[in-house]
Design an enzyme around this catalytic site. Sequence first.
Site, PDB file in Angstrom:
ATOM      1  N   THR A 153       0.846  -1.204   0.000  1.00  0.00           N
ATOM      2  CA  THR A 153       0.000   0.000   0.000  1.00  0.00           C
ATOM      3  C   THR A 153       0.876   1.247   0.000  1.00  0.00           C
ATOM      4  O   THR A 153       1.960   1.232   0.573  1.00  0.00           O
ATOM      5  CB  THR A 153      -0.838   0.006   1.289  1.00  0.00           C
ATOM      6  OG1 THR A 153      -1.856  -0.944   1.149  1.00  0.00           O
ATOM      7  CG2 THR A 153      -1.458   1.351   1.584  1.00  0.00           C
ATOM      8  N   VAL A 182     -13.086  -4.046   2.635  1.00  0.00           N
ATOM      9  CA  VAL A 182     -12.498  -2.701   2.707  1.00  0.00           C
ATOM     10  C   VAL A 182     -11.567  -2.665   3.906  1.00  0.00           C
ATOM     11  O   VAL A 182     -11.958  -3.050   5.013  1.00  0.00           O
ATOM     12  CB  VAL A 182     -13.594  -1.621   2.853  1.00  0.00           C
ATOM     13  CG1 VAL A 182     -12.962  -0.246   3.005  1.00  0.00           C
ATOM     14  CG2 VAL A 182     -14.531  -1.652   1.648  1.00  0.00           C
ATOM     15  N   GLY A 183     -10.334  -2.219   3.677  1.00  0.00           N
ATOM     16  CA  GLY A 183      -9.358  -2.157   4.764  1.00  0.00           C
ATOM     17  C   GLY A 183      -9.378  -0.806   5.467  1.00  0.00           C
ATOM     18  O   GLY A 183     -10.370  -0.072   5.438  1.00  0.00           O
ATOM     19  N   ASP A 184      -8.270  -0.483   6.094  1.00  0.00           N
ATOM     20  CA  ASP A 184      -8.150   0.766   6.852  1.00  0.00           C
ATOM     21  C   ASP A 184      -7.918   1.992   5.966  1.00  0.00           C
ATOM     22  O   ASP A 184      -8.182   3.131   6.389  1.00  0.00           O
ATOM     23  CB  ASP A 184      -6.963   0.677   7.823  1.00  0.00           C
ATOM     24  CG  ASP A 184      -5.659   0.482   7.046  1.00  0.00           C
ATOM     25  OD1 ASP A 184      -5.554  -0.549   6.333  1.00  0.00           O
ATOM     26  OD2 ASP A 184      -4.784   1.349   7.112  1.00  0.00           O
ATOM     27  N   GLY A 205      -0.374  -1.698   6.300  1.00  0.00           N
ATOM     28  CA  GLY A 205      -0.256  -2.923   7.101  1.00  0.00           C
ATOM     29  C   GLY A 205      -1.558  -3.684   7.135  1.00  0.00           C
ATOM     30  O   GLY A 205      -2.407  -3.527   6.248  1.00  0.00           O
ATOM     31  N   GLY A 207      -4.965  -4.221   7.595  1.00  0.00           N
ATOM     32  CA  GLY A 207      -6.014  -3.213   7.690  1.00  0.00           C
ATOM     33  C   GLY A 207      -6.979  -3.432   8.838  1.00  0.00           C
ATOM     34  O   GLY A 207      -7.404  -2.470   9.490  1.00  0.00           O
TER      35      GLY A 207
END
Length: 291
Positions: A153, A182-184, A205, A207
């Site tokens: 990322t 959906v991650g962070d 990292g 998420g």
Amino acid sequence: MADGTGNWALVLHGGAKEIAPGKQKANRLGCLAALTVGAGVLRQGGSALDAVEATIRVLEHDPTFNAGRGSVRNTDGEIEMDAAIMDGATLDIGGVAAIRAVPHPVSVARLMLREQPTLLVADGARRFAEAHGAETCDPASLFSGTADGSHDTVGCVALDTSGNLAAGTSTGGIEGCAPGRVGDSPLPGCGLYADNAIGAAAFSGDGESIARTMLAARVMQSLESGPPQPAIEAAIMRLGRVGGEAGGIVLDRTGQVGWAHNSPHFAVGVATSADDRLRTYLSKNEEVAHD
Ligand code: ASP
């Protein structure tokens, strides 16, 4: 709010991960190319938002990183990407998640910045991109074959000469994740945050771990009473509660830099008006050894 001291600063990252020896050069050169563009915007008096978007676009175009071109696939074999950008002057946030077939998700997020919703997902995000004239692409053009499932990322924080801060993130997510996950990265207070009165932060990292520990919010809280390096180190320490790897970058409102990671490597680029040098690192140990 903006004090406009004339100082500028930019920090970018290309992911908290393990970087195989054969990929170290590509990571360093990719960060350097993006840093050159972002620092150039700020040096010429451009805005923090423009610098963050321009920096991330370079990283999205580079298949070395898991963002835009080079993104990893989900269990359906598809690429779905998340990105966000935040304006520390207004606290406006633009975010897109699980968006397909756009080469520069960060630019779609930038188009979202002044809109009422802070996050659009999947087809809604894609329809927004088309309606607002964002660049779209053949999904196949995003497959690079270089993605190896690591946390590549990308993110960036910047302070401009008018005292404005911005933060941005862009990611292909986690390889083999569920469609629609959906991650962070597009979540304010988790993967990023920016506030002219405090500072700006961005993470990479795991998420789910970053979201559960609200790392960007934690950094902001620490920055209200202390310098950036201990703030980012304390945030990474919080991951111990839930496990997981991450790296984070931060600027305070005066342009002081902090970054930390608990992953084996963290590809980082730093440039500030203090000496106008472009520095890239693949781990914190490297910074300690060279500076
Ligand atoms: N944080 C990103 C996510 O969980 C992945 C990464 O940093 O590589 O979607």
